[in-house]
Write a protein that holds these residues in place. Structure first.
Motif, PDB file in Angstrom:
ATOM      1  N   THR A  91       0.836  -1.199   0.000  1.00  0.00           N
ATOM      2  CA  THR A  91       0.000   0.000   0.000  1.00  0.00           C
ATOM      3  C   THR A  91       0.869   1.247   0.000  1.00  0.00           C
ATOM      4  OG1 THR A  91      -1.826  -1.098   1.140  1.00  0.00           O
ATOM      5  CG2 THR A  91      -1.690   1.304   1.332  1.00  0.00           C
ATOM      6  N   ALA A  92       0.647   2.106  -0.996  1.00  0.00           N
ATOM      7  CA  ALA A  92       1.463   3.308  -1.161  1.00  0.00           C
ATOM      8  C   ALA A  92       0.937   4.106  -2.345  1.00  0.00           C
ATOM      9  CB  ALA A  92       2.923   2.944  -1.394  1.00  0.00           C
ATOM     10  N   VAL A  93       1.451   5.298  -2.481  1.00  0.00           N
ATOM     11  CA  VAL A  93       1.277   6.043  -3.722  1.00  0.00           C
ATOM     12  C   VAL A  93       2.443   5.665  -4.632  1.00  0.00           C
ATOM     13  CG1 VAL A  93       1.159   8.308  -4.810  1.00  0.00           C
ATOM     14  CG2 VAL A  93       0.114   7.951  -2.560  1.00  0.00           C
ATOM     15  N   TYR A  94       2.115   5.272  -5.847  1.00  0.00           N
ATOM     16  CA  TYR A  94       3.124   4.831  -6.806  1.00  0.00           C
ATOM     17  C   TYR A  94       3.362   5.928  -7.839  1.00  0.00           C
ATOM     18  CZ  TYR A  94       3.182   0.133  -4.926  1.00  0.00           C
ATOM     19  OH  TYR A  94       3.356  -0.957  -4.095  1.00  0.00           O
ATOM     20  N   TYR A  95       4.635   6.211  -8.075  1.00  0.00           N
ATOM     21  CA  TYR A  95       5.029   7.269  -8.994  1.00  0.00           C
ATOM     22  C   TYR A  95       5.871   6.688 -10.127  1.00  0.00           C
ATOM     23  CZ  TYR A  95       3.984  10.325  -5.011  1.00  0.00           C
ATOM     24  OH  TYR A  95       3.375  10.973  -3.968  1.00  0.00           O
ATOM     25  N   CYS A  96       5.654   7.201 -11.311  1.00  0.00           N
ATOM     26  CA  CYS A  96       6.601   6.909 -12.377  1.00  0.00           C
ATOM     27  C   CYS A  96       7.514   8.124 -12.549  1.00  0.00           C
ATOM     28  CB  CYS A  96       5.917   6.542 -13.694  1.00  0.00           C
ATOM     29  SG  CYS A  96       5.048   7.870 -14.521  1.00  0.00           S
ATOM     30  N   ALA A  97       8.700   7.843 -13.038  1.00  0.00           N
ATOM     31  CA  ALA A  97       9.705   8.885 -13.192  1.00  0.00           C
ATOM     32  C   ALA A  97      10.486   8.652 -14.473  1.00  0.00           C
ATOM     33  CB  ALA A  97      10.642   8.889 -11.987  1.00  0.00           C
ATOM     34  N   LEU A  98      10.970   9.727 -15.048  1.00  0.00           N
ATOM     35  CA  LEU A  98      11.728   9.655 -16.294  1.00  0.00           C
ATOM     36  C   LEU A  98      13.094  10.305 -16.092  1.00  0.00           C
ATOM     37  CD1 LEU A  98      10.392  10.405 -19.842  1.00  0.00           C
ATOM     38  CD2 LEU A  98      12.548  11.391 -19.085  1.00  0.00           C
ATOM     39  N   GLY A  99      14.106   9.584 -16.505  1.00  0.00           N
ATOM     40  CA  GLY A  99      15.465  10.107 -16.438  1.00  0.00           C
ATOM     41  C   GLY A  99      16.005  10.320 -17.834  1.00  0.00           C
ATOM     42  N   HIS A 100      16.387  11.546 -18.130  1.00  0.00           N
ATOM     43  CA  HIS A 100      16.846  11.854 -19.480  1.00  0.00           C
ATOM     44  C   HIS A 100      18.053  11.003 -19.865  1.00  0.00           C
ATOM     45  CE1 HIS A 100      17.954  15.233 -22.557  1.00  0.00           C
ATOM     46  NE2 HIS A 100      17.761  14.067 -23.112  1.00  0.00           N
ATOM     47  N   THR A 101      18.954  10.814 -18.943  1.00  0.00           N
ATOM     48  CA  THR A 101      20.147  10.022 -19.234  1.00  0.00           C
ATOM     49  C   THR A 101      20.390   8.967 -18.164  1.00  0.00           C
ATOM     50  OG1 THR A 101      21.528  11.636 -18.086  1.00  0.00           O
ATOM     51  CG2 THR A 101      21.248  11.930 -20.461  1.00  0.00           C
ATOM     52  N   TYR A 102      19.332   8.566 -17.490  1.00  0.00           N
ATOM     53  CA  TYR A 102      19.529   7.712 -16.323  1.00  0.00           C
ATOM     54  C   TYR A 102      18.376   6.750 -16.140  1.00  0.00           C
ATOM     55  CZ  TYR A 102      19.920   6.404 -11.386  1.00  0.00           C
ATOM     56  OH  TYR A 102      20.012   5.701 -10.212  1.00  0.00           O
ATOM     57  N   TYR A 103      18.698   5.555 -15.708  1.00  0.00           N
ATOM     58  CA  TYR A 103      17.705   4.687 -15.098  1.00  0.00           C
ATOM     59  C   TYR A 103      18.422   3.960 -13.982  1.00  0.00           C
ATOM     60  CZ  TYR A 103      19.452   0.195 -16.842  1.00  0.00           C
ATOM     61  OH  TYR A 103      20.211  -0.915 -17.077  1.00  0.00           O
ATOM     62  N   GLY A 104      17.773   3.835 -12.859  1.00  0.00           N
ATOM     63  CA  GLY A 104      18.425   3.187 -11.741  1.00  0.00           C
ATOM     64  C   GLY A 104      17.618   3.346 -10.481  1.00  0.00           C
ATOM     65  N   ARG A 105      18.265   3.141  -9.346  1.00  0.00           N
ATOM     66  CA  ARG A 105      17.579   3.103  -8.055  1.00  0.00           C
ATOM     67  C   ARG A 105      17.524   4.450  -7.356  1.00  0.00           C
ATOM     68  NH1 ARG A 105      17.450  -2.424  -6.700  1.00  0.00           N
ATOM     69  NH2 ARG A 105      18.776  -3.681  -8.066  1.00  0.00           N
TER      70      ARG A 105
END
Length: 123
Positions: A91-105
């Protein structure tokens, strides 16, 4: 201006599944990483999953392994988070995110964030 919009959240029972979607608009670049994070009440935002721009590489938090699957449709500029065997602790609010030059933790690696979608799992 880049905009991310999540959808697909809701209230479910433990053991159920949900599929979250995130649509991206306003992109002026073609290569970017996507991530999913979540934030429960009173807790810090935490990493859930991430995918490289090609979709060839994915990362998962330990609690997401074998239950959650991140995927994307590059042509549609959509990213998905399939969540199975949901637990109350998801249970939580789930967010998506975009990294212009990045994906990771790392939260700080991402440049754009959606407004979030609520997921509530009851026992």
């Amino acid at each position: 201006q880049v905009q991310l919009v999540e959808s697909g959240g809701g209230s479910v029972q433990a053991g159920d599944s949900l599929r979250l979607s995130c649509s991206a608009s306003g992109l002026t670049f073609s290569r970017y990483g996507m991530g999913w994070f979540r934030q429960a009440p009173g807790k810090d935002r935490e990493f859930v999953a991430a995918m490289s721009w090609s979709g060839g590489s994915t990362l998962y938090a330990h609690f997401a392994v074998d239950r959650f699957t991140c995927s994307r449709d590059v042509a549609k500029k959509m990213v998905y988070l399939q969540m199975n065997s949901l637990k109350p602790e998801d249970t939580a609010v789930y967010y998506c995110a975009l990294g212009h030059t990045y994906y990771g933790r790392s939260i700080t690696g991402y440049d754009y964030w959606g407004q979030g979608t609520q997921v509530t799992v009851s026992s």
